[in-house]
Design a protein around this motif. Structure first.
Motif, PDB file in Angstrom:
ATOM      1  N   CYS A   1     -10.157   1.511  -2.821  1.00 58.35           N
ATOM      2  CA  CYS A   1      -9.351   2.530  -3.193  1.00 58.35           C
ATOM      3  C   CYS A   1      -8.300   1.806  -4.246  1.00 58.35           C
ATOM      4  O   CYS A   1      -8.312   0.865  -4.414  1.00 58.35           O
ATOM      5  CB  CYS A   1      -8.745   3.132  -1.816  1.00 58.35           C
TER       6      CYS A   1
ATOM      7  N   VAL B   1      -9.068  -3.873  -2.022  1.00 60.50           N
ATOM      8  CA  VAL B   1      -8.175  -2.731  -2.331  1.00 60.50           C
ATOM      9  C   VAL B   1      -7.521  -3.108  -3.618  1.00 60.50           C
ATOM     10  O   VAL B   1      -7.200  -4.055  -3.836  1.00 60.50           O
ATOM     11  CB  VAL B   1      -7.091  -2.377  -1.262  1.00 60.50           C
TER      12      VAL B   1
ATOM     13  N   TRP C   1      -7.372   6.079   5.472  1.00 56.01           N
ATOM     14  CA  TRP C   1      -8.640   6.089   4.583  1.00 56.01           C
ATOM     15  C   TRP C   1      -9.276   4.948   5.003  1.00 56.01           C
ATOM     16  O   TRP C   1     -10.588   4.874   5.181  1.00 56.01           O
ATOM     17  CB  TRP C   1      -8.207   6.144   3.444  1.00 56.01           C
ATOM     18  N   LEU C   2      -8.779   3.583   4.973  1.00 52.39           N
ATOM     19  CA  LEU C   2      -9.690   2.584   5.164  1.00 52.39           C
ATOM     20  C   LEU C   2     -10.319   2.563   6.764  1.00 52.39           C
ATOM     21  O   LEU C   2     -11.512   2.287   6.687  1.00 52.39           O
ATOM     22  CB  LEU C   2      -8.851   1.239   5.030  1.00 52.39           C
TER      23      LEU C   2
ATOM     24  N   ILE D   1      -4.142   1.653  -5.155  1.00 49.28           N
ATOM     25  CA  ILE D   1      -2.651   1.763  -5.053  1.00 49.28           C
ATOM     26  C   ILE D   1      -2.007   1.444  -6.183  1.00 49.28           C
ATOM     27  O   ILE D   1      -2.080   0.547  -6.767  1.00 49.28           O
ATOM     28  CB  ILE D   1      -2.056   0.944  -3.892  1.00 49.28           C
TER      29      ILE D   1
ATOM     30  N   THR E   1      -2.961   5.032   3.563  1.00 47.86           N
ATOM     31  CA  THR E   1      -4.184   3.835   2.888  1.00 47.86           C
ATOM     32  C   THR E   1      -4.918   3.506   4.281  1.00 47.86           C
ATOM     33  O   THR E   1      -6.176   3.287   4.005  1.00 47.86           O
ATOM     34  CB  THR E   1      -3.292   2.860   2.220  1.00 47.86           C
TER      35      THR E   1
ATOM     36  N   PHE F   1      -3.558   6.234  -4.211  1.00 49.30           N
ATOM     37  CA  PHE F   1      -2.216   6.234  -3.576  1.00 49.30           C
ATOM     38  C   PHE F   1      -1.246   5.925  -4.250  1.00 49.30           C
ATOM     39  O   PHE F   1      -1.396   4.858  -5.071  1.00 49.30           O
ATOM     40  CB  PHE F   1      -2.231   5.433  -2.253  1.00 49.30           C
TER      41      PHE F   1
END
Length: 186
Positions: free
Chosen positions: A119, A28, A171-172, A121, A168, A144
């Motif tokens: 993704c 991530v 989604w993960l 952050i 998060t 995010f």
């Protein structure tokens, strides 16, 4: 940080997944400014700590500010944080990185950070963070954000850490790179 029951359950479930064949090997990405505020650094530390403690690897730009706070959070949780450095020498990375990868491509490494993350952050930020956010969105990765991160259409913005972490984690939970790649051969 005390998490909600939903986030605590999500982190526990993710920790179990990370010990299985379905583990998430792709990191991530946590991005944000070098000249971060104390609040941005504290948020980066806590989010990185929570994800790393659940066994999720992290990637960042490897420098100071939000990046160093995230690496420190991962380190304190005995997790992994990879820093993709703009310089040609790993010595320029912050001291909390598990792996410092010198790219030698300057700020173009922002594209690598955005590409490497499953993704992204975003915690605060300026133009560098904006470039990472834009590239992640271009590649259809979820982004995010919190704490005055660049406001771009397509970014999911949150006012508190627990809500960001819940989104998060949700989604993960659904993310399965193995399902997208039938041929894992070389």
């Amino acid at each position: 940080m005390q998490h909600s029951n939903e986030v605590s359950a999500g982190l526990n479930a993710l920790g179990i997944r990370q010990q299985s064949a379905r583990r998430l090997a792709q990191p991530v990405a946590i991005v944000g400014p070098r000249d971060a505020t104390a609040e941005q650094e504290a948020i980066a530390y806590r989010l990185a700590y929570a994800l790393a403690q659940a066994g999720v690897p992290l990637v960042c730009g490897g420098k100071i500010g939000v990046m160093q706070a995230a690496a420190r959070g991962a380190s304190d949780a005995q997790g992994i944080c990879i820093g993709l450095l703009p310089e040609e020498d790993a010595a320029y990375g912050n001291p909390y990185l598990t792996v410092a990868l010198p790219t030698g491509i300057g700020l173009s490494r922002n594209m690598l950070v955005a590409r490497a993350g499953a993704c992204l952050i975003a915690i605060g930020g300026g133009l560098g963070t904006l470039s990472e956010v834009a590239m992640a969105l271009q590649w259809k990765k979820p982004v995010f954000s919190i704490c005055q991160a660049p406001d771009v259409p397509g970014v999911q913005t949150f006012s508190d850490e627990d809500s960001l972490l819940a989104a998060t984690l949700a989604w993960l939970e659904s993310y399965s790179p193995q399902a997208q790649c039938a041929d894992l051969g070389g």
